[in-house]
Enzyme design. Structure first.
Site, PDB file in Angstrom:
ATOM      1  N   ASP A  50       0.820  -1.214   0.000  1.00 56.46           N
ATOM      2  CA  ASP A  50       0.000   0.000   0.000  1.00 56.46           C
ATOM      3  C   ASP A  50       0.852   1.261   0.000  1.00 56.46           C
ATOM      4  O   ASP A  50       2.071   1.214   0.152  1.00 56.46           O
ATOM      5  CB  ASP A  50      -0.964  -0.013   1.201  1.00 56.46           C
ATOM      6  CG  ASP A  50      -0.267  -0.377   2.517  1.00 56.46           C
ATOM      7  OD1 ASP A  50       0.978  -0.390   2.549  1.00 56.46           O
ATOM      8  OD2 ASP A  50      -0.964  -0.661   3.500  1.00 56.46           O
ATOM      9  N   HIS A  85      -6.997  -4.740  10.192  1.00 53.06           N
ATOM     10  CA  HIS A  85      -6.792  -4.475   8.760  1.00 53.06           C
ATOM     11  C   HIS A  85      -5.492  -5.097   8.260  1.00 53.06           C
ATOM     12  O   HIS A  85      -4.537  -5.274   9.015  1.00 53.06           O
ATOM     13  CB  HIS A  85      -6.886  -2.983   8.419  1.00 53.06           C
ATOM     14  CG  HIS A  85      -5.740  -2.121   8.827  1.00 53.06           C
ATOM     15  ND1 HIS A  85      -5.901  -0.885   9.402  1.00 53.06           N
ATOM     16  CD2 HIS A  85      -4.398  -2.284   8.721  1.00 53.06           C
ATOM     17  CE1 HIS A  85      -4.721  -0.333   9.628  1.00 53.06           C
ATOM     18  NE2 HIS A  85      -3.793  -1.162   9.231  1.00 53.06           N
ATOM     19  N   GLU A 119      -9.504  -1.780   5.413  1.00 46.51           N
ATOM     20  CA  GLU A 119     -10.118  -1.505   6.708  1.00 46.51           C
ATOM     21  C   GLU A 119     -11.356  -2.393   6.917  1.00 46.51           C
ATOM     22  O   GLU A 119     -11.863  -2.984   5.959  1.00 46.51           O
ATOM     23  CB  GLU A 119     -10.537  -0.028   6.759  1.00 46.51           C
ATOM     24  CG  GLU A 119      -9.382   0.961   6.644  1.00 46.51           C
ATOM     25  CD  GLU A 119      -8.568   1.105   7.932  1.00 46.51           C
ATOM     26  OE1 GLU A 119      -8.515   0.148   8.735  1.00 46.51           O
ATOM     27  OE2 GLU A 119      -7.981   2.185   8.129  1.00 46.51           O
ATOM     28  N   ASN A 148      -7.215  -2.850  14.313  1.00 42.28           N
ATOM     29  CA  ASN A 148      -8.607  -3.210  14.005  1.00 42.28           C
ATOM     30  C   ASN A 148      -8.696  -4.402  13.053  1.00 42.28           C
ATOM     31  O   ASN A 148      -9.757  -4.679  12.496  1.00 42.28           O
ATOM     32  CB  ASN A 148      -9.352  -2.003  13.413  1.00 42.28           C
ATOM     33  CG  ASN A 148      -8.696  -1.486  12.133  1.00 42.28           C
ATOM     34  OD1 ASN A 148      -7.822  -2.125  11.572  1.00 42.28           O
ATOM     35  ND2 ASN A 148      -9.141  -0.322  11.680  1.00 42.28           N
TER      36      ASN A 148
END
Ligand code: GLP
Length: 264
Positions: A67, A138, A143, A136
């Site tokens: 990313d 990801h 996400e 979280n």
């Protein structure tokens, strides 16, 4: 899922680096998927050391990073391209032309994502994909609620992720809210996946990844559907797991079996 629980972050980094080095020894022209964040930094330091000792060469290796922030070019100190150059590429014998990070400065980010997918395909796909994990759950910048079938695309970051990554930016500095990220389906196409996580802050995400239901709300939980995943964690990241001793037992049995097959 192969689950390896080790004492601390140093042991996780050494195991992860070794796993990648074995992959390069098996196939010197391997295509690796790489990750950013603080988790892989020590692993990269291990790779640098082994390369400088001439025990592994990256001359034929190609890499694709997961990313990049949308809006930052590769010269920006907070860009993931800059991070990779600083933390790994500038210190090993890799050809920079063989390293790929999504283009955060692309005029047309939508077509940049399609071109990234094509570039991965042109190289014959990713063989070992290294992953960290967000608090979280990801992976990359996929996400919670990301489509489990997603491809490389522009994603909006959650407030939690923006907050977690704020530590890398100076006060008042522009911090992107958007990213270009490989999709979950893109990641799942890697032949093999190596996920590393350390510290208590990752314990809940690791629990949901390994023991939770497969759910877009914890994107890493999709890894339960991949045939060849190794999750390497320290004791702190393992603390929420229900049955660590069982995972340790499986690993011991697996090692015993491998040793028997090799005739040791
Ligand atoms: C970022 C990256 C992820 C990474 C995650 C965890 O959001 N896009 O690829 O896994 O952070 O980062 P850290 O390793 O710093 O906890």
């Amino acid at each position: 899922m192969r689950i390896v629980v080790l004492e601390d972050a140093d042991a996780v980094a050494a195991f992860g680096a070794n796993h990648i080095i074995e992959g390069i020894h098996r196939k010197p022209e391997i295509t690796l998927g790489l990750a950013t964040g603080s988790s892989p930094v020590r692993l990269y330091q291990n790779l640098i050391q082994v390369n400088q000792e001439h025990k592994v060469s990256f001359q034929k290796v190609s890499t694709f990073n997961l990313d990049e922030y949308l809006g930052l070019d590769g010269e920006h100190p907070q860009s993931y391209r800059y991070f990779m150059n600083e933390q790994l590429f500038n210190h090993i014998d890799i050809d920079l032309n063989n390293t790929h990070v999504p283009n955060g400065a692309a005029k047309n980010p939508l077509s940049a994502c399609e071109e990234y997918e094509q570039a991965i395909r042109n190289r014959g796909g990713i063989e070992i994909q290294l992953l960290g994990i967000g608090r979280n759950g990801h992976i990359g910048f996929n996400e919670p609620t990301s489509s489990l079938s997603s491809r490389t695309r522009v994603k909006t970051l959650t407030k939690d992720t923006v907050d977690a990554n704020r530590r890398f930016f100076a006060e008042g500095e522009f911090q992107p809210r958007l990213s270009l990220t490989m999709g979950i389906s893109t990641i799942m196409e890697a032949q093999e996946i190596l996920l590393i996580a350390t510290g208590a802050g990752k314990a809940e995400a690791i629990k949901n990844t390994i023991e939770g239901p497969v759910s877009a709300f914890c994107p890493a939980s999709i890894l339960q559907m991949h045939a060849k995943v190794v999750v390497v964690i320290d004791k702190a990241a393992a603390q929420e797991l229900k049955d660590v001793s069982f995972y340790e037992y499986i690993e011991q049995e697996q090692q015993r079996l491998l040793a028997a097959v090799k005739g040791e």
